[in-house]
Write an enzyme that holds these catalytic residues in place. Structure first.
Site, PDB file in Angstrom:
ATOM      1  N   ASP A  25      29.673 -39.128   0.322  1.00 29.42           N
ATOM      2  CA  ASP A  25      28.450 -38.434   0.680  1.00 29.42           C
ATOM      3  C   ASP A  25      28.610 -37.004   0.180  1.00 29.42           C
ATOM      4  O   ASP A  25      29.738 -36.546  -0.074  1.00 29.42           O
ATOM      5  CB  ASP A  25      28.254 -38.480   2.200  1.00 29.42           C
ATOM      6  CG  ASP A  25      26.998 -37.767   2.642  1.00 29.42           C
ATOM      7  OD1 ASP A  25      25.949 -37.984   2.005  1.00 29.42           O
ATOM      8  OD2 ASP A  25      27.067 -36.978   3.599  1.00 29.42           O
ATOM      9  N   ASP A  27      26.253 -33.697   1.050  1.00 29.45           N
ATOM     10  CA  ASP A  27      25.986 -32.650   2.033  1.00 29.45           C
ATOM     11  C   ASP A  27      26.849 -32.860   3.273  1.00 29.45           C
ATOM     12  O   ASP A  27      26.796 -33.905   3.912  1.00 29.45           O
ATOM     13  CB  ASP A  27      24.503 -32.656   2.419  1.00 29.45           C
ATOM     14  CG  ASP A  27      23.595 -32.323   1.248  1.00 29.45           C
ATOM     15  OD1 ASP A  27      23.404 -31.130   1.000  1.00 29.45           O
ATOM     16  OD2 ASP A  27      23.109 -33.259   0.583  1.00 29.45           O
TER      17      ASP A  27
END
Length: 305
Positions: A25, A27
């Site tokens: 991922d 952010d």
């Protein structure tokens, strides 16, 4: 003893011996609102130097893959376009793969999300502000004209969400043959140590779903669509894969749904209290929310590479 295990040198060694594909991922893992998270670039570069395949898998629908590629390069992360999977791309590929030929009404921030639809040869309209047109029901009915060629509504991150957009989207969805796609249902965006809550895409998808009395097909984590796309295009072996994320409810559940191993970093959405709750005893434990390993941030994993 906690079900999830803290990252150690021995566990990292075992992971490196058994994992070929590393999914990250972005952010809250690689960067946040303050910029690049310390040590994350170095960790990715170390993995790449070992010949590991690295993929950037994000629920963010406000950017295209090209936007993310530019962001990665700006921040110093090694990446190619095919290394990036975002929900806008997944939505476009989903429609392309089912042979969709009609128009899409797109609820989105700007043209970035539409870029993926355009690249897939799909017509769309809708991004950007759309303010209320009229002061009464009668005026809304009169001033709202629907396009009969629309056979799909896609709802992504949209800070311009408005009554008009919800009304138009729900109206198109009255047709049971109109496809309803939501990029994800994230409640908020990572903003660690900030006082302001930034509403996520779920705050845009839910009003449309309620008004239309429909459930969307979700592209993002924790659903498996993005991983299914990676498997199809990149021939990834789930048994040799590790997903790293900052959110238990999206990234870790996504990993469990996809049958891959998982690592939680506490530099974004989820906290130590969330981890303790997931690893609770007896009936309080939730195996789908238990990462295999965890660390405060990605650099704690990277220092053992």
């Amino acid at each position: 003893m906690s079900v999830s295990q803290l990252v150690t040198e021995a566990r990292v060694k075992e992971i490196l011996e058994t994992v070929d594909y590393f999914l990250f991922d972005c952010d809250g893992v690689l960067w946040d609102g303050n910029g690049v998270i310390e040590g994350s670039v170095e960790t990715i570069k170390k993995l790449k130097s070992l010949g590991k395949k690295v993929y950037y898998v994000t629920n963010n629908s406000s950017k295209s893959r090209q936007d993310y590629l530019e962001k990665c390069k700006e921040c110093g992360f090694p990446a190619e376009l095919d290394d990036i999977v975002c929900t806008a791309y997944a939505a476009a590929q989903y429609l392309k793969n089912i042979g969709f030929k009609n128009k899409v009404y797109l609820v989105g921030k700007d043209e970035s999300m539409g870029t993926e639809l355009k690249d897939a040869g799909i017509q769309y309209f809708g991004p950007g502000p759309d303010l209320l047109n009229g002061a009464s029901y009668e005026e809304w009915f009169k001033n709202t004209v629907l396009d009969s060629e629309v056979k799909c509504v896609v709802v992504g991150f949209d800070p311009h969400i408005s009554y008009m957009k919800i009304m138009k989207a729900a109206s198109y969805l009255r047709n049971p043959d109109c496809i309803f796609i939501g990029t994800n249902e994230d409640r908020s965006l990572p903003a660690k140590d900030k006082d302001i809550v930034i509403p996520g895409t779920g705050c845009m998808v839910l009003p449309v779903a309620l008004a239309a009395n429909r459930r969307p097909i979700l592209m993002g984590k924790p659903e498996t669509n993005m991983f299914d796309l990676l498997k199809k295009v990149r021939n990834i072996d789930p048994s040799r894969c590790l997903m790293t994320g900052d959110s238990i409810s999206t990234d870790i559940v996504f990993a469990k749904n996809c049958g891959v191993r998982s690592m939680l970093v506490l530099s974004g959405m989820s906290t130590e209290d969330d981890l303790i709750t997931a690893n609770g005893k007896g009936s309080n434990a939730d195996p789908k929310k238990q990462p295999d390993v965890y660390a405060q941030k990605l650099s704690e994993f990277g220092k053992f590479i």
